[in-house]
Design a protein around this motif. Structure first.
Motif, mmCIF file in Angstrom:
data_model
loop_
_atom_site.group_PDB
_atom_site.id
_atom_site.type_symbol
_atom_site.label_atom_id
_atom_site.label_comp_id
_atom_site.label_asym_id
_atom_site.label_seq_id
_atom_site.Cartn_x
_atom_site.Cartn_y
_atom_site.Cartn_z
ATOM 1 N N UNK A 21 0.845 -1.216 0.000
ATOM 2 C CA UNK A 21 0.000 0.000 0.000
ATOM 3 C C UNK A 21 0.872 1.254 0.000
ATOM 4 N N UNK A 22 2.105 1.132 0.528
ATOM 5 C CA UNK A 22 3.039 2.277 0.535
ATOM 6 C C UNK A 22 3.421 2.708 -0.881
ATOM 7 N N UNK A 23 3.235 1.808 -1.848
ATOM 8 C CA UNK A 23 3.676 2.093 -3.225
ATOM 9 C C UNK A 23 2.536 2.607 -4.104
ATOM 10 N N UNK A 24 1.376 2.862 -3.498
ATOM 11 C CA UNK A 24 0.209 3.320 -4.261
ATOM 12 C C UNK A 24 0.217 4.845 -4.303
ATOM 13 N N UNK A 34 -4.100 2.378 -10.792
ATOM 14 C CA UNK A 34 -3.028 1.394 -10.597
ATOM 15 C C UNK A 34 -3.407 0.045 -11.219
ATOM 16 N N UNK A 35 -2.410 -0.781 -11.467
ATOM 17 C CA UNK A 35 -2.644 -2.133 -11.974
ATOM 18 C C UNK A 35 -2.723 -3.116 -10.821
ATOM 19 N N UNK A 36 -3.690 -4.017 -10.906
ATOM 20 C CA UNK A 36 -3.914 -4.975 -9.819
ATOM 21 C C UNK A 36 -3.866 -6.395 -10.385
ATOM 22 N N UNK A 37 -3.046 -7.230 -9.768
ATOM 23 C CA UNK A 37 -2.864 -8.610 -10.212
ATOM 24 C C UNK A 37 -3.959 -9.535 -9.722
ATOM 25 N N UNK A 38 -3.582 -10.790 -9.544
ATOM 26 C CA UNK A 38 -4.564 -11.837 -9.237
ATOM 27 C C UNK A 38 -3.959 -12.822 -8.239
ATOM 28 N N UNK A 88 2.131 -1.575 -10.725
ATOM 29 C CA UNK A 88 1.365 -2.821 -10.839
ATOM 30 C C UNK A 88 1.730 -3.683 -9.641
ATOM 31 N N UNK A 89 0.754 -4.139 -8.906
ATOM 32 C CA UNK A 89 1.007 -4.958 -7.718
ATOM 33 C C UNK A 89 0.470 -6.366 -7.975
ATOM 34 N N UNK A 90 1.354 -7.354 -7.809
ATOM 35 C CA UNK A 90 0.926 -8.731 -8.060
ATOM 36 C C UNK A 90 1.794 -9.702 -7.270
ATOM 37 N N UNK A 91 1.294 -10.909 -7.109
ATOM 38 C CA UNK A 91 2.040 -11.975 -6.451
ATOM 39 C C UNK A 91 2.862 -12.754 -7.468
ATOM 40 N N UNK A 92 3.441 -13.858 -7.013
ATOM 41 C CA UNK A 92 4.204 -14.743 -7.904
ATOM 42 C C UNK A 92 4.186 -16.143 -7.305
ATOM 43 N N UNK A 93 4.426 -17.111 -8.158
ATOM 44 C CA UNK A 93 4.537 -18.495 -7.687
ATOM 45 C C UNK A 93 5.977 -18.812 -7.314
ATOM 46 N N UNK A 118 5.523 -4.185 -8.499
ATOM 47 C CA UNK A 118 5.769 -4.500 -7.091
ATOM 48 C C UNK A 118 5.264 -5.922 -6.836
ATOM 49 N N UNK A 119 6.194 -6.817 -6.549
ATOM 50 C CA UNK A 119 5.851 -8.227 -6.334
ATOM 51 C C UNK A 119 5.696 -8.486 -4.834
ATOM 52 N N UNK A 120 4.578 -9.095 -4.472
ATOM 53 C CA UNK A 120 4.285 -9.364 -3.061
ATOM 54 C C UNK A 120 4.246 -10.877 -2.833
ATOM 55 N N UNK A 121 5.088 -11.346 -1.908
ATOM 56 C CA UNK A 121 5.248 -12.794 -1.719
ATOM 57 C C UNK A 121 5.536 -13.134 -0.267
ATOM 58 N N UNK A 122 5.175 -14.342 0.097
ATOM 59 C CA UNK A 122 5.741 -14.886 1.326
ATOM 60 C C UNK A 122 7.075 -15.525 0.967
ATOM 61 N N UNK A 123 7.916 -15.712 1.974
ATOM 62 C CA UNK A 123 9.317 -16.093 1.729
ATOM 63 C C UNK A 123 9.467 -17.438 1.020
ATOM 64 N N UNK A 124 8.452 -18.283 1.057
ATOM 65 C CA UNK A 124 8.561 -19.596 0.401
ATOM 66 C C UNK A 124 8.669 -19.479 -1.113
#
Ligand SMILES: O=C[C@H](O)[C@H](O)[C@H](O)COP(=O)(O)O
Length: 220
Positions: free
Chosen positions: A15-18, A24-28, A79-84, A114-120
């Motif tokens: 949210x700090x990057x908005x 803004x672009x929103x991922x899935x 653009x904020x999104x996760x990754x596998x 901006x990629x948002x992930x848990x450390x795994x």
């Protein structure tokens, strides 16, 4: 902390990057769902969102966040999104939820990913997570053979159709040491719409949540 709590921590840090007043672009995905929930709390500060999937559109709409068509936008600031998976070079595998094509399109017009992930999700070499490849349905067998020739084991994602009406092949058994080269190579197979490697357009910022807190990494 559970994996879902870590996803939420990474998502809320984004949210700090908005930027104020921006579209803004929103991922899935499940991590982005937490981001959308957080975005709802600051929705009066943004002009709207370009969504990368029907699922994210529905969630944004439910919060009253204005949806903007990408056809009406030339550039997005973020653009904020996760990754596998994400590697040390900020290249990613995405598409576990099947949204890779629209995600790649929205990412392509965004200044900052901006990629948002848990450390795994942080890995040394991409490919332990099966690489999703979106294919035109009539090309599925042809593309499978070609992917097998590249050393992978493609498996049709049963009972799944993308938002674009296509199929997904999940390619197992890869160790992707040259993400850019492999992304290009798979894209050259006739019948492939998109593959889930985001290497040419990787992340710019990684927010990686571990039990000790959210670490922030910026591509140099
Ligand atoms: O198609 C789905 C997307 O690429 C997701 O961003 C990715 O699969 C990560 O999903 P999640 O946040 O649920 O782990």
């Amino acid at each position: 902390m559970t994996q879902d709590e870590l996803k939420k921590a990474a998502a809320l840090a984004a949210l700090d990057y908005v930027p104020e007043g921006a579209v803004i672009g929103v991922g899935t995905g499940s991590t982005v769902n937490h981001f959308i929930d957080g975005l709802a709390g600051i929705r009066s500060r943004i002009a709207g969102a370009v969504s990368s999937s029907e699922a994210s559109s529905a969630r944004l709409r439910a919060y009253g966040i204005p949806l903007v068509e990408l056809t009406n936008v030339d550039e997005l600031p973020v653009y904020v999104d996760g990754a596998d998976e994400i590697d040390g070079g900020f290249a990613m595998i995405k598409g576990g939820g099947g949204a890779l094509t629209r995600e790649k399109i929205v990412a392509a017009v965004s200044r900052r990913f901006v990629c948002i992930c848990d450390a795994s999700k942080k890995v040394a070499t991409l490919g332990c997570f099966p690489l999703p490849v979106e294919v035109i349905p009539m090309a599925a067998r042809h593309v499978s053979r070609e992917l097998a020739a590249l050393g992978g084991k493609p498996v049709l994602r049963e009972g799944f159709t993308t938002d674009n009406g296509n199929l997904i092949l999940d390619v197992h058994g890869l160790a992707i040491t040259d993400p850019r080269g492999f992304e290009t190579r798979v894209n050259q197979i006739v019948g492939v719409v998109t593959n889930g490697l985001f290497a040419h357009r990787g992340a710019d910022v990684l927010l990686l949540a571990a039990p000790g807190g959210v670490e922030r990494f910026e591509r140099g």
